[in-house]
Design a protein around this motif. Structure first.
Motif, PDB file in Angstrom:
ATOM      1  N   VAL A   1      -6.699   3.268  -1.441  1.00 31.57           N
ATOM      2  CA  VAL A   1      -5.270   3.529  -1.426  1.00 31.57           C
ATOM      3  C   VAL A   1      -4.635   2.861  -2.641  1.00 31.57           C
ATOM      4  O   VAL A   1      -5.095   1.811  -3.095  1.00 31.57           O
ATOM      5  CB  VAL A   1      -4.622   3.010  -0.113  1.00 31.57           C
ATOM      6  CG1 VAL A   1      -4.649   1.487  -0.048  1.00 31.57           C
ATOM      7  CG2 VAL A   1      -3.199   3.526   0.038  1.00 31.57           C
TER       8      VAL A   1
ATOM      9  N   ILE B   1      -7.622  -4.445   0.663  1.00 24.14           N
ATOM     10  CA  ILE B   1      -6.791  -3.239   0.726  1.00 24.14           C
ATOM     11  C   ILE B   1      -7.257  -2.227  -0.314  1.00 24.14           C
ATOM     12  O   ILE B   1      -7.405  -1.036  -0.013  1.00 24.14           O
ATOM     13  CB  ILE B   1      -5.305  -3.589   0.506  1.00 24.14           C
ATOM     14  CG1 ILE B   1      -4.790  -4.486   1.630  1.00 24.14           C
ATOM     15  CG2 ILE B   1      -4.462  -2.307   0.435  1.00 24.14           C
ATOM     16  CD1 ILE B   1      -3.348  -4.934   1.456  1.00 24.14           C
TER      17      ILE B   1
ATOM     18  N   THR C   1     -10.163   0.426   0.088  1.00 26.24           N
ATOM     19  CA  THR C   1      -9.933   1.659   0.856  1.00 26.24           C
ATOM     20  C   THR C   1      -9.553   2.818  -0.057  1.00 26.24           C
ATOM     21  O   THR C   1      -9.412   3.950   0.407  1.00 26.24           O
ATOM     22  CB  THR C   1      -8.800   1.444   1.875  1.00 26.24           C
ATOM     23  OG1 THR C   1      -7.557   1.261   1.185  1.00 26.24           O
ATOM     24  CG2 THR C   1      -9.085   0.247   2.768  1.00 26.24           C
TER      25      THR C   1
ATOM     26  N   SER D   1       1.248   4.160   1.272  1.00 21.82           N
ATOM     27  CA  SER D   1       0.774   5.002   2.363  1.00 21.82           C
ATOM     28  C   SER D   1       1.692   4.838   3.561  1.00 21.82           C
ATOM     29  O   SER D   1       2.290   3.777   3.763  1.00 21.82           O
ATOM     30  CB  SER D   1      -0.656   4.606   2.758  1.00 21.82           C
ATOM     31  OG  SER D   1      -1.025   5.190   3.989  1.00 21.82           O
TER      32      SER D   1
ATOM     33  N   PRO E   1       0.847  -1.192   0.000  1.00 23.96           N
ATOM     34  CA  PRO E   1       0.000   0.000   0.000  1.00 23.96           C
ATOM     35  C   PRO E   1       0.885   1.246   0.000  1.00 23.96           C
ATOM     36  O   PRO E   1       1.814   1.356   0.810  1.00 23.96           O
ATOM     37  CB  PRO E   1      -0.793  -0.120   1.306  1.00 23.96           C
ATOM     38  CG  PRO E   1      -0.638  -1.547   1.732  1.00 23.96           C
ATOM     39  CD  PRO E   1       0.703  -1.974   1.230  1.00 23.96           C
TER      40      PRO E   1
ATOM     41  N   THR F   1      -5.080  -5.112   8.631  1.00 17.22           N
ATOM     42  CA  THR F   1      -6.541  -5.101   8.563  1.00 17.22           C
ATOM     43  C   THR F   1      -7.042  -6.052   7.485  1.00 17.22           C
ATOM     44  O   THR F   1      -8.003  -6.798   7.683  1.00 17.22           O
ATOM     45  CB  THR F   1      -7.063  -3.683   8.296  1.00 17.22           C
ATOM     46  OG1 THR F   1      -6.651  -2.819   9.357  1.00 17.22           O
ATOM     47  CG2 THR F   1      -8.590  -3.672   8.202  1.00 17.22           C
ATOM     48  N   SER F   2      -6.367  -6.036   6.330  1.00 20.27           N
ATOM     49  CA  SER F   2      -6.756  -6.933   5.235  1.00 20.27           C
ATOM     50  C   SER F   2      -6.627  -8.386   5.656  1.00 20.27           C
ATOM     51  O   SER F   2      -7.526  -9.197   5.414  1.00 20.27           O
ATOM     52  CB  SER F   2      -5.885  -6.656   4.010  1.00 20.27           C
ATOM     53  OG  SER F   2      -6.150  -7.600   2.993  1.00 20.27           O
TER      54      SER F   2
ATOM     55  N   SER G   1      -0.953  -0.871   8.853  1.00 21.37           N
ATOM     56  CA  SER G   1      -2.359  -0.969   9.241  1.00 21.37           C
ATOM     57  C   SER G   1      -3.203  -1.547   8.106  1.00 21.37           C
ATOM     58  O   SER G   1      -4.065  -2.401   8.340  1.00 21.37           O
ATOM     59  CB  SER G   1      -2.893   0.410   9.642  1.00 21.37           C
ATOM     60  OG  SER G   1      -4.274   0.351   9.917  1.00 21.37           O
ATOM     61  N   TYR G   2      -2.949  -1.087   6.870  1.00 17.92           N
ATOM     62  CA  TYR G   2      -3.706  -1.599   5.726  1.00 17.92           C
ATOM     63  C   TYR G   2      -3.494  -3.111   5.571  1.00 17.92           C
ATOM     64  O   TYR G   2      -4.451  -3.859   5.343  1.00 17.92           O
ATOM     65  CB  TYR G   2      -3.273  -0.895   4.434  1.00 17.92           C
ATOM     66  CG  TYR G   2      -3.841   0.487   4.263  1.00 17.92           C
ATOM     67  CD1 TYR G   2      -5.207   0.679   4.038  1.00 17.92           C
ATOM     68  CD2 TYR G   2      -3.025   1.610   4.297  1.00 17.92           C
ATOM     69  CE1 TYR G   2      -5.737   1.951   3.859  1.00 17.92           C
ATOM     70  CE2 TYR G   2      -3.541   2.886   4.130  1.00 17.92           C
ATOM     71  CZ  TYR G   2      -4.888   3.048   3.909  1.00 17.92           C
ATOM     72  OH  TYR G   2      -5.412   4.304   3.743  1.00 17.92           O
TER      73      TYR G   2
END
Length: 200
Positions: free
Chosen positions: A74, A69, A72, A21, A19, A30-31, A26-27
């Motif tokens: 991103v 991902i 979101t 970012s 990602p 979370t995924s 976190s991305y």
């Protein structure tokens, strides 16, 4: 070190997701939490994540991780190497007993995500595979995927579900054509600023 292939046809994929970012950790975390990995063996280290099991479950999990991902918005890149056949190991044979039901299909089928991808296919164990590859590429076009040649690869553009379905089909049919060891590399870009420029 001795490798043993066993009698099963374990599929593996070692992949990385990136990602674009500052919150990339976190991305990714979370995924991984949102994706059902109960039907695959999975291990993550400081370089890649590896999933192994039945073909349909490996493609289901890798697609789901990318989609969770990408939803979101991103910009995210995915790079994976899929492999089936010798040389390999047999420590994950237990996952070959799983049913064919894809655990993430219901959660992801409504996520519509445009991606651009490139893939290269390497049948290493013989077989009459060129006609198989060409026929599967034509099948991708019929699904609405834009297919074009690229240096050392084939470029695909379209919906994530259509492209991953096409990649799974060409991977499976290449093996079915007689290749005892097949490798496929895939690079994907989702939510790239370039994609937004094309759509504007």
């Amino acid at each position: 070190m001795e490798n043993s292939c066993g009698n099963s046809r374990i599929v593996g994929c070692s992949f990385s997701v990136h990602p674009m970012s500052d919150q990339f950790v976190s991305y990714i975390k979370t995924s991984l939490q949102e994706v059902d990995t109960s039907k695959v063996w999975m291990h993550t280290d400081d370089v890649t994540t590896t999933v192994r099991g039945r073909m349909e479950h490996v493609f289901d999990v890798t697609k789901a991780i990318l989609l969770h991902i990408a939803k979101t918005e991103v910009h995210v890149a995915f790079q994976g190497t899929f492999s089936i056949g010798c040389p390999g190991d047999s420590s994950g044979d237990v996952y070959m007993d799983e049913t064919t039901e894809r655990m993430n299909e219901a959660e992801t089928r409504d996520i519509q995500q445009y991606i651009a991808a490139k893939f290269s296919l390497y049948p290493m164990g013989g077989g009459n595979y060129m006609d198989t590859i060409y026929s599967q590429i034509e099948a991708m076009k019929e699904k609405g995927v834009t297919v074009s040649p690229a240096h050392y690869s084939t470029r695909l553009e379209g919906d994530t579900h259509d492209i991953f379905s096409g990649l799974e089909d060409v991977f499976r049919e290449t093996e079915n054509s007689g290749s005892s060891h097949t490798v496929m590399t895939v690079t994907v870009s989702a939510n790239s600023p370039t994609h937004k420029e094309k759509k504007s």
